[in-house]
Design a protein around this motif. Structure first.
Motif, PDB file in Angstrom:
ATOM      1  N   UNK A 108       4.462   1.846   2.347  1.00 24.81           N
ATOM      2  CA  UNK A 108       5.533   3.547   2.787  1.00 24.81           C
ATOM      3  C   UNK A 108       4.069   4.617   2.206  1.00 24.81           C
ATOM      4  N   UNK A 109       4.912   6.020   2.710  1.00 25.31           N
ATOM      5  CA  UNK A 109       3.846   7.132   2.157  1.00 25.31           C
ATOM      6  C   UNK A 109       4.988   8.018   1.488  1.00 25.31           C
ATOM      7  N   UNK A 110       4.093   8.363   0.786  1.00 24.66           N
ATOM      8  CA  UNK A 110       4.323  10.033  -0.037  1.00 24.66           C
ATOM      9  C   UNK A 110       3.667  10.693   0.502  1.00 24.66           C
ATOM     10  N   UNK A 111       4.569  12.534   0.189  1.00 26.37           N
ATOM     11  CA  UNK A 111       3.985  13.059   0.822  1.00 26.37           C
ATOM     12  C   UNK A 111       4.855  14.547   0.264  1.00 26.37           C
ATOM     13  N   UNK A 112       4.433  15.671   0.313  1.00 24.93           N
ATOM     14  CA  UNK A 112       4.879  16.845   0.902  1.00 24.93           C
ATOM     15  C   UNK A 112       4.699  17.398   1.854  1.00 24.93           C
ATOM     16  N   UNK A 113       5.623  18.689   2.110  1.00 19.31           N
ATOM     17  CA  UNK A 113       5.649  18.747   4.054  1.00 19.31           C
ATOM     18  C   UNK A 113       4.785  20.365   3.670  1.00 19.31           C
TER      19      UNK A 113
ATOM     20  N   UNK B 101       0.848  -1.200  -0.036  1.00 18.51           N
ATOM     21  CA  UNK B 101      -0.553   0.173  -0.157  1.00 18.51           C
ATOM     22  C   UNK B 101       0.363   1.218   0.008  1.00 18.51           C
ATOM     23  N   UNK B 102       0.145   1.851  -0.827  1.00 17.84           N
ATOM     24  CA  UNK B 102       1.301   3.520  -1.164  1.00 17.84           C
ATOM     25  C   UNK B 102       0.778   4.716  -0.543  1.00 17.84           C
ATOM     26  N   UNK B 103       0.620   5.047   0.581  1.00 12.37           N
ATOM     27  CA  UNK B 103      -0.477   6.056   0.973  1.00 12.37           C
ATOM     28  C   UNK B 103      -0.010   7.394   0.783  1.00 12.37           C
ATOM     29  N   UNK B 104      -0.447   7.826  -0.743  1.00 10.98           N
ATOM     30  CA  UNK B 104       0.233   9.699  -1.205  1.00 10.98           C
ATOM     31  C   UNK B 104      -0.721  10.832  -0.142  1.00 10.98           C
ATOM     32  N   UNK B 105       0.149  11.791  -0.417  1.00 15.58           N
ATOM     33  CA  UNK B 105      -0.283  12.919   0.319  1.00 15.58           C
ATOM     34  C   UNK B 105      -0.608  13.126   1.696  1.00 15.58           C
ATOM     35  N   UNK B 106      -1.663  12.745   1.988  1.00 11.82           N
ATOM     36  CA  UNK B 106      -2.690  12.771   3.303  1.00 11.82           C
ATOM     37  C   UNK B 106      -2.430  10.946   3.757  1.00 11.82           C
ATOM     38  N   UNK B 107      -1.866  11.044   5.192  1.00 12.94           N
ATOM     39  CA  UNK B 107      -1.746  10.299   6.220  1.00 12.94           C
ATOM     40  C   UNK B 107      -2.455   9.574   6.775  1.00 12.94           C
ATOM     41  N   UNK B 108      -2.782   8.212   7.140  1.00 11.74           N
ATOM     42  CA  UNK B 108      -3.300   7.485   7.924  1.00 11.74           C
ATOM     43  C   UNK B 108      -2.721   7.256   8.954  1.00 11.74           C
TER      44      UNK B 108
ATOM     45  N   UNK C 174       9.100  11.695   1.878  1.00 17.49           N
ATOM     46  CA  UNK C 174       8.828  13.559   2.291  1.00 17.49           C
ATOM     47  C   UNK C 174       9.636  14.143   0.292  1.00 17.49           C
ATOM     48  N   UNK C 175       8.124  14.494  -0.506  1.00 20.62           N
ATOM     49  CA  UNK C 175       8.494  15.662  -1.347  1.00 20.62           C
ATOM     50  C   UNK C 175       8.870  16.565  -1.445  1.00 20.62           C
ATOM     51  N   UNK C 176       9.817  17.166  -2.159  1.00 18.45           N
ATOM     52  CA  UNK C 176      11.337  18.401  -1.899  1.00 18.45           C
ATOM     53  C   UNK C 176       9.797  19.456  -2.438  1.00 18.45           C
ATOM     54  N   UNK C 177       9.979  20.600  -2.608  1.00 20.42           N
ATOM     55  CA  UNK C 177       9.475  21.856  -3.213  1.00 20.42           C
ATOM     56  C   UNK C 177      10.054  22.603  -4.556  1.00 20.42           C
TER      57      UNK C 177
ATOM     58  N   UNK D 159       2.176  36.408 -11.310  1.00 24.61           N
ATOM     59  CA  UNK D 159       2.206  36.815  -9.555  1.00 24.61           C
ATOM     60  C   UNK D 159       3.891  36.336 -10.020  1.00 24.61           C
ATOM     61  N   UNK D 160       4.904  37.275  -8.928  1.00 20.85           N
ATOM     62  CA  UNK D 160       5.356  36.975  -8.410  1.00 20.85           C
ATOM     63  C   UNK D 160       6.238  36.093  -8.265  1.00 20.85           C
ATOM     64  N   UNK D 161       5.657  34.947  -7.769  1.00 22.50           N
ATOM     65  CA  UNK D 161       6.336  32.997  -7.329  1.00 22.50           C
ATOM     66  C   UNK D 161       5.416  32.444  -6.913  1.00 22.50           C
ATOM     67  N   UNK D 162       5.392  31.354  -7.069  1.00 16.62           N
ATOM     68  CA  UNK D 162       5.153  30.113  -6.803  1.00 16.62           C
ATOM     69  C   UNK D 162       5.564  29.021  -6.245  1.00 16.62           C
ATOM     70  N   UNK D 163       4.961  28.295  -5.084  1.00 22.49           N
ATOM     71  CA  UNK D 163       5.929  27.388  -5.116  1.00 22.49           C
ATOM     72  C   UNK D 163       4.966  25.319  -5.487  1.00 22.49           C
ATOM     73  N   UNK D 164       5.810  25.477  -5.658  1.00 17.57           N
ATOM     74  CA  UNK D 164       5.260  23.531  -5.819  1.00 17.57           C
ATOM     75  C   UNK D 164       4.535  23.084  -5.172  1.00 17.57           C
ATOM     76  N   UNK D 165       3.875  22.746  -4.581  1.00 20.04           N
ATOM     77  CA  UNK D 165       2.994  21.355  -4.356  1.00 20.04           C
ATOM     78  C   UNK D 165       3.291  20.391  -4.981  1.00 20.04           C
ATOM     79  N   UNK D 166       4.515  19.631  -4.906  1.00 23.38           N
ATOM     80  CA  UNK D 166       3.950  18.191  -5.483  1.00 23.38           C
ATOM     81  C   UNK D 166       3.251  16.961  -5.367  1.00 23.38           C
ATOM     82  N   UNK D 167       3.012  16.710  -6.536  1.00 22.34           N
ATOM     83  CA  UNK D 167       1.552  15.317  -6.248  1.00 22.34           C
ATOM     84  C   UNK D 167       2.017  14.126  -6.492  1.00 22.34           C
TER      85      UNK D 167
END
Lengths: 334, 319
Positions: free
Chosen positions: A149-154, A135-142, A315-318, A284-292
């Motif tokens: 494994x859990x995959x998500x950004x911070x 089971x791969x849990x993406x973005x929101x945790x259980x 943990x995914x970077x931005x 926009x002057x700047x935006x930060x990626x919130x990776x999927x």
């Protein structure tokens, strides 16, 4: 943005039927508790055996989640042996639980789930995990650790980076506006908390947060709130919105008042056709990626199917996109 | 005079909590008039349906479908505005006609019919747009993105006239309210609408074309929803399939706040304009003072109930 709970809409959700693309019929009569060993058993080289990945998406009502499914599809297309089965729970935890059970009953090789919320989905996910389906849990945790494994950004970290950037853009003295995502949602709270840490108002007395309002991730709301901010404050230097549609709404309000050049706009999410394009167009002057995490999930699924062990938490970077670097694909922030 | 009381109360409230004088500036009032326009256009159509004894829950979704259709035609396919506008109004009229026919002949409950249309139209909007916003950054069939200039019709609708003092969408709102007023107060079909809403059987027996009247009400509401969708797309500079969620409830609140009876047969669109202004000013005062969203939701609920209670208590005709 990932707990956008349009409460009012829930009243009507009862009439929505389950719909999913490419739904595979679950084996009739298959007991969810039946122990099978389709995957996670002996080492099998990826690329030879057919691999069915079940994807349980909590809701496709947001562009970001549509993007997540698109990223999964794009990554899977490179591997002809991989088949994706998508299910959309339409923002309903119990429907998502049923869909997780359906996927398990259909003996998918790997389950990828982006849960609507932790508590109601922890047990169904654990049951699938104990059936030896990775089971791969993406973005929101259980809750707990009964998943592979859990995959998500911070969000809090991204908020902190945004705070630091806003401080740089602001200079010594500045009036700052914060347009918040739904503050009852964890992403909204984290993007707010991190932002305040990064901004560090206590040590920068010249900076003042003159206006903050909850725009619930919605562009029309952001535009309304920004109109109020513009009316109440003669000088605004930087606007930080918790998502790009919010920052875009704020820009439109400032433009209507003829004040868009007086201030800078910073957003989060950086979807290719949304935030990144706004930066390219100078809105926009700047935006930060919130990776999927879509591409990472497929890579992990292939490794798991090949019998390799993977980290329990990824943990995914931005990435930061500004006018200067947007044509080079932004700049990774580690 | 009754419908004015809540509005005056809200205005007094604004004068007291004026956020360093921001409430006294013209741009604040211009902003309120712009912000209530989309909801007000929906409420104009909604008034007609409610007078006929029904309800139209589909307006928020038809708005989204229309916004997406408008963006799809103009941005994706480069159709000029004057061509796309009537086509999109036709989409709204068709959605309304479908609801109207189901209400008129099988005599299905308007609540159920329009609830079904609400879900269906939302689905169609998502299907047409592929679940993404249709913006000026369009994707070719090959998958490559290219920018298209914002069509003039978008700029025009989101612009201002009369020396920059009035938003164009405000004029669209006042226009729809006026047309609705003429229909309800000056045309024969208006009398039919009140008759059908007051007592369907009595209206039928006295020779009112009841089926035509009902369908007319929902078609008008559909057209208003399409017009609101076009205004929404112009103001957002894209067509968003998720836009307008819950707007049907705002529109109903505007109608009821004006004093139109939810039971049908009584009310008017002038009252709805007052209701829209009351809600719009209430939101603006709370927003100007940057109250927390929790407090804002609770205050809005309390003030809505007080306003309607007040009207019932002091009204000659109780709502």
């Amino acid at each position: 943005m990932h707990a956008r709970d349009f409460g009012r809409r829930l009243a009507f959700v009862l009439v929505l039927g389950g719909c999913h693309e490419k739904a595979s019929a679950p084996a009739p009569g298959a007991s969810p508790a039946a122990t099978t060993s389709t995957a996670g058993g002996g080492p099998v080289a990826a690329g030879e055996r057919k691999l069915v990945i079940g994807v349980s998406q909590c809701n496709l009502g947001e562009p970001w989640r549509v993007q997540m499914n698109a990223d999964l599809k794009t990554a899977a297309r490179k591997h002809p042996n991989v088949t994706l089965v998508f299910k959309d729970a339409q923002n309903d935890s119990l429907r998502q639980r049923a869909q997780v059970e359906e996927l398990a009953a259909a003996h998918v090789d790997v389950l990828v789930i982006s849960p609507k919320e932790a508590a109601p989905l922890t047990k169904p996910v654990a049951e699938v995990f104990h059936q030896k389906i990775p089971v791969i849990v993406l973005d929101r945790a259980v809750d707990g650790d009964e998943f592979t494994t859990f995959v998500g950004a911070d969000n809090q970290r991204i908020g902190r980076e945004a705070g630091k950037l806003v401080r740089e853009l602001a200079g010594a003295r500045a009036n700052i506006v914060e347009l918040e995502g739904l503050m009852t949602s964890t992403p909204g709270q984290d993007r707010h908390k991190g932002f305040r840490e990064g901004l560090d108002l206590a040590n920068h007395p010249g900076l003042e947060l003159v206006f903050e309002a909850d725009m619930a991730w919605l562009e029309p709301n952001a535009r309304k709130e920004m109109e109020s901010a513009l009316a109440a404050h003669r000088k605004i230097d930087v606007v930080y919105a918790h998502n790009d549609p919010g920052a875009h709404g704020a820009y439109l309000a400032a433009k209507a008042a003829g004040r868009e050049h007086e201030m800078k706009f910073v957003g989060i999410d950086a979807l290719p056709q949304e935030g990144v394009r706004y930066v390219k167009d100078g809105i926009l002057d700047a935006t930060f990626a919130y990776p999927t995490g879509g591409a990472e999930a497929i890579a992990l699924a292939l490794e798991l199917a090949a019998g390799k062990t993977v980290p329990h938490h990824v943990t995914l970077g931005t990435r930061l996109y500004t006018k200067a670097n947007v044509d080079q694909g932004g700049e990774a922030i580690q | 005079m009754r419908p004015f009381v809540p509005l005056v109360a809200v205005l007094v409230f604004g004068c007291v909590l004026n956020a360093n004088g921001a409430f006294f500036e013209w741009q604040t009032h211009r902003a309120v008039l712009r912000e209530i326009s989309v909801g007000g256009i929906l409420a104009s159509g909604m008034t007609v349906v409610i007078v006929s004894g029904g309800i139209d829950l589909a307006v928020g979704s038809v708005l989204a479908l229309s916004a997406v259709s408008f963006a799809w035609l103009t941005l994706l396919h480069g159709l000029p505005g004057f061509f796309a506008l009537p086509l999109v109004l036709l989409v709204g009229a068709a959605a309304g006609a479908l609801s109207g026919v189901l209400v008129a002949w099988p005599r299905m409950q308007p609540f159920i019919v329009t609830l079904a249309m609400m879900v269906f139209a939302r689905g169609l909007a998502k299907e047409l747009s592929g679940g993404q916003k249709i913006s000026t950054y369009v994707q070719d069939p090959s998958g490559a993105f290219r920018s298209v200039p914002l069509p003039a019709v978008f700029e025009a609708l989101d612009g201002r006239v009369l020396g920059g003092n009035v938003s164009v969408v405000t004029l669209v709102f006042l226009g729809s309210a006026f047309v609705t007023w003429v229909i309800l107060e000056r045309l024969r079909v208006g009398r039919y609408l009140f008759a059908v809403g007051g007592n369907f059987e009595a209206a039928r027996l006295s020779g009112v074309p009841v089926h035509f009247t009902l369908i007319f009400a929902y078609v008008l509401s559909g057209i208003c929803a399409a017009l609101a969708g076009i205004c929404q797309a112009a103001q957002e500079t894209h067509g968003d399939p998720e836009t307008g969620l819950g707007y049907e409830l705002d529109a109903i609140a505007m109608v009821v706040l004006g004093g139109t009876s939810l039971m049908g047969g009584r009310g008017g669109v002038a009252l709805t304009v007052i209701g829209a202004l009351t809600l719009g000013y209430l939101e603006k005062v709370l927003s100007l003072n940057a109250y927390s969203s929790e407090l804002r939701l609770m205050l809005t609920g309390v003030i809505l109930v007080l306003a309607v209670l007040f009207q019932r208590r002091f009204g000659r005709e109780s709502a």
